[in-house]
Design an enzyme around this catalytic site. Structure first.
Site, PDB file in Angstrom:
ATOM      1  N   CYS A  48      63.116 125.686   8.740  1.00  0.00           N
ATOM      2  CA  CYS A  48      62.767 124.624   8.298  1.00  0.00           C
ATOM      3  C   CYS A  48      63.993 123.720   7.937  1.00  0.00           C
ATOM      4  O   CYS A  48      65.103 123.958   8.702  1.00  0.00           O
ATOM      5  CB  CYS A  48      61.828 124.981   7.047  1.00  0.00           C
ATOM      6  SG  CYS A  48      62.655 125.639   5.663  1.00  0.00           S
ATOM      7  N   HIS A  63      72.056 146.486   4.613  1.00  0.00           N
ATOM      8  CA  HIS A  63      71.773 147.083   3.163  1.00  0.00           C
ATOM      9  C   HIS A  63      70.427 146.758   2.734  1.00  0.00           C
ATOM     10  O   HIS A  63      69.731 147.692   1.854  1.00  0.00           O
ATOM     11  CB  HIS A  63      72.741 146.216   2.173  1.00  0.00           C
ATOM     12  CG  HIS A  63      74.034 146.669   2.404  1.00  0.00           C
ATOM     13  ND1 HIS A  63      75.206 146.336   1.763  1.00  0.00           N
ATOM     14  CD2 HIS A  63      74.947 147.423   3.467  1.00  0.00           C
ATOM     15  CE1 HIS A  63      76.490 147.046   1.997  1.00  0.00           C
ATOM     16  NE2 HIS A  63      76.203 147.445   3.170  1.00  0.00           N
TER      17      HIS A  63
HETATM   18  C1  RB5 Z   1      60.325 119.197   5.395  1.00  0.00           C
HETATM   19  O1  RB5 Z   1      60.837 117.946   5.217  1.00  0.00           O
HETATM   20  C2  RB5 Z   1      61.345 120.244   4.132  1.00  0.00           C
HETATM   21  O2  RB5 Z   1      61.272 119.927   2.941  1.00  0.00           O
HETATM   22  C3  RB5 Z   1      61.287 121.510   4.868  1.00  0.00           C
HETATM   23  O3  RB5 Z   1      61.520 121.631   6.066  1.00  0.00           O
HETATM   24  C4  RB5 Z   1      62.128 122.625   3.964  1.00  0.00           C
HETATM   25  O4  RB5 Z   1      63.369 122.191   4.003  1.00  0.00           O
HETATM   26  C5  RB5 Z   1      61.613 123.417   2.840  1.00  0.00           C
HETATM   27  O5  RB5 Z   1      62.448 124.142   2.256  1.00  0.00           O
END
Ligand code: RB5
Length: 165
Positions: free
Chosen positions: A68, A101
């Site tokens: 993400c 670990h």
């Molecule tokens: C999306 O914009 C962002 O908030 C997501 O990809 C991530 O970073 C969340 O932890």
């Protein structure tokens, strides 16, 4: 045995996933891409974290990678699924040692934090590492699982207490 790897990403990790996929396959891993399959700026990381986590929990994959923006949201979401041991690692020491670990089975990456080359090195360190199985690490993992078991039990009894007969 060929390692089966499930990978998923939201819009924040979409481009990095696309870059890692062919490279991962070229390294000989059996890769399942669980989406997103197109760039959708309003998609939500828990949806992809859940898919990857469930692939692990149902033994369809031995390792998972979730990408993400920061890696953090994906990691929090994935760790809600029992059987998943996810960590955000942006250094190769943690990516390797987290497996050796802590038996980490899901690597979470932040595409807004690392570039493609470092991401490849992180993934390579993660996928090549194996849990050491040493007694001290097993003891610690048992303690982690005991926390989960205790709180799952508490939640269940709270639900039962609140349930109308
Ligand atoms: C999306 O914009 C962002 O908030 C997501 O990809 C991530 O970073 C969340 O932890």
């Amino acid at each position: 045995m060929i390692l089966r790897v499930a990978i998923g990403a939201d819009h924040g990790g979409f481009a990095l996933k696309a870059e890692l996929l062919p490279w991962l396959k070229s390294q000989g891993y059996e890769v399942s891409d669980l989406g997103a399959f197109s760039f959708a700026p309003a998609d939500d990381y828990p949806d992809f974290a859940r898919k990857v986590a469930e692939a692990l929990a149902s033994a369809q994959a031995e390792r998972g990678i979730i990408i993400c923006g920061s890696g953090v949201g994906a990691c929090i979401a994935a760790n809600k699924v029992p059987g998943v041991w996810a960590g955000v690692c942006h250094d190769t020491y943690s990516a390797r040692q987290g497996v050796e670990h802590d038996d980490m089975n899901v690597l979470c990456l932040g595409a807004r934090v690392v570039g493609t080359e470092l991401a490849r090195e992180l993934v390579a360190a993660f996928l090549k590492a194996r849990f050491s199985g040493e007694a001290r690490h097993r003891r610690r993992l048992d303690k982690v699982m005991a926390i989960e078991a205790e709180y799952l039990k508490k939640n269940r009894s709270q639900k039962e207490e609140g349930a109308t007969p």
